[in-house]
Enzyme design. Structure first.
Site: not given
Length: 528
Positions: A281, A315
């Protein structure tokens, strides 16, 4: 993440919080939270050998936390590997009982864990509580999953045969997490891995060791309460060397790593070289398309929270707005007006909506990005460093969110800057907007604001957004745990949390059972 967008109000006068807690007050809060969860850590004074634990609220180092040695890391991995041999044959619903108990303890201590998140990561209280709620949610999801690790039966071409798939525990899962979601991402991985029959070794960010101590204490308490092996979850505190130990150890079946693209570019090949598995990720450069038909009230609300929440350090933070030329000016005016109303300062204060940047490097990156955007022809509104009060320490970094009108998607727009910078670009056709959305190297989250069904469906179609998350009339952040979370391209391709993400933590076996008295071969092959 599950932090509610309605915590980001956009009305009222612009304010800056005028008082920060002292370093001593933060130390006492942290000690109280750790005592409450049962974490009996040896915390030394700043400057002693070990891992420094600081707070972006004041910029002070609060404690020194014991750092895991290479010998201790080896022992922890060995213990997790040994525990796997018994945990993998423990019935999945029994494994689920451990996760259920962890969820109960998190519910009991949500305020304690959230306060540590605020102290170490600088999140405002509502977002920190939202992150802990996400941990509770994934525990509930995983408990249900413990009775639903389904395989499938497949039609066999041979009479008297049954063809099926079964799923089995994978092994030890190494989890590497980042500072911006210091506890939720650990829970995503740990809750699901544990019910899948895996054991977990966790290396948290060096910036958030106290939250890790709290989570580890709660997991160990849960294990003791239900009679599970203590070694099913281990914690390694340290820097790059500890992470490399997880990446390179063949006993680590899966490395789940959250961080920068550069980190992923190093982790992926090293794990692949030993034929391990990775779940990455990585970065995001997320865009929202705002069409002529958009409900601008809704769009502004979604944009402001997604871009300014967590001081732009998610993010999934919104980095780019791609606005139709007909609405761009109005939209920018409304966003900048909303930004001026966002209180900046101590994230513990109830009225604060924008806390500090995590450290000096983040501030330098923001300044550098804004300077480059200006040289590329960008018009900048906001982005100033502000003082939260008379006792302001130059080691803490508070900024106002920035809006930047850009003439084109230059290199700096394509780069992810972990700070509250929102680039605004214009488009004329939906095809152009989708191309702009997809033009960046990252592919995590995306959104479109429209009341036109055709535009919405096109954005989510195969020739629409190329991101792992494509939303309609909601911002780029705020994902629910029921869906798979992750992205494409330089975001790494991993999927965590809900849907069928559990399959990453298990191995698949194809089984053929012959219950006949004959031995027919596949494809009608005749032999002998």
């Amino acid at each position: 993440m599950t932090t509610r967008a309605d915590s980001m109000q956009t009305t009222g006068p612009a304010t800056v919080q005028t008082e920060l807690p002292t370093a001593d007050a933060l130390r006492e809060r942290a000690r109280a939270a750790l005592r409450a969860v049962g974490a009996h850590a040896e915390l030394d004074a700043p400057g002693r050998p070990g891992l420094p634990s600081g707070s972006p609220i004041t910029g002070d180092v609060l404690f020194t936390v014991p750092e895991t040695s290479a010998t201790q890391a080896e022992a922890a991995i060995a213990a997790a590997s040994e525990a796997f041999t018994t945990w993998r044959v423990t019935p999945a619903p029994v494994r689920g009982a451990l996760v259920a108990r962890l969820g109960e303890l998190l519910t009991e201590h949500n305020a304690d864990v959230a306060d540590l998140v605020t102290i170490e990561a600088g999140k405002i209280t509502s977002e920190a509580l939202g992150e802990v709620q996400e941990m509770i949610d994934i525990c509930q999801f995983a408990v249900g999953l413990s009775r639903q690790l389904y395989g499938r039966t497949i039609a066999s071409e041979r009479p008297g045969h049954r063809l099926m798939e079964t799923w089995h525990p994978l092994g030890v899962v190494g989890v590497i997490t980042a500072f911006n979601f210091p506890v939720a991402v650990w829970a995503w991985n740990t809750a699901v891995a544990l019910v899948c029959g895996d054991t977990v070794v966790w290396k948290p960010s060096e910036l958030t060791p106290l939250t890790a101590l709290a989570c580890q204490a709660l997991l160990e308490r849960a294990a003791a309460d239900v009679g599970a092996p203590r070694e099913v979850g281990r914690l390694l505190q340290g820097g790059r060397e500890i992470g490399e130990a997880l990446v390179d150890d063949p006993r680590i079946a899966l490395v789940s790593a959250t961080g920068s693209v550069r980190m992923g570019q190093q982790v992926g090949p090293r794990v692949a070289q030993r034929f391990g598995k990775v779940l990455l990720e990585l970065g995001g450069n997320n865009a929202a398309v705002v069409t002529p038909s958009a409900d601008l009230d809704l769009a502004v609300r979604g944009i402001v929270f997604a871009a300014a929440g967590t001081a732009g350090q998610r993010c999934t933070s919104l980095r780019r707005v791609i606005a139709h030329r007909s609405v761009a000016d109005t939209l920018v005016d409304r966003i900048t007006t909303a930004y001026r109303s966002l209180p900046v300062g101590d994230p513990s204060a109830e009225s604060t909506l924008v806390g500090p940047l995590i450290h000096a490097r983040s501030y330098r990156d923001m300044v550098g990005a804004l300077e480059q955007a200006r040289s590329d022809g960008g018009e900048i509104i906001g982005g100033e460093r502000v003082s939260p009060g008379p006792e302001y320490d130059e080691s803490a970094y508070y900024v106002t969110p920035a809006v930047v009108r850009m003439p084109a998607q230059t290199a700096i727009v394509h780069a992810e800057t972990f700070a509250p910078i929102l680039y605004v670009l214009t488009y004329d056709s939906l095809d152009e907007a989708i191309a702009m959305n997809n033009a960046v190297p990252q592919g995590l989250s995306s959104a479109i604001f429209t009341t036109d069904m055709r535009e919405a469906e096109r954005f989510m179609a195969a020739d629409g957004s190329d991101c792992g998350i494509a939303n309609v009339n909601i911002g780029t952040s705020g994902a629910e745990i029921g869906g798979a979370f992750g992205g494409e391209k330089q975001t790494g391709g991993g999927r965590e949390s809900g849907s069928d993400s559990w399959k990453a933590y298990m191995r698949r076996a194809t089984n053929t059972v012959n219950y006949s008295s004959d031995l027919p071969l596949a494809q009608g092959v005749q032999f002998g």
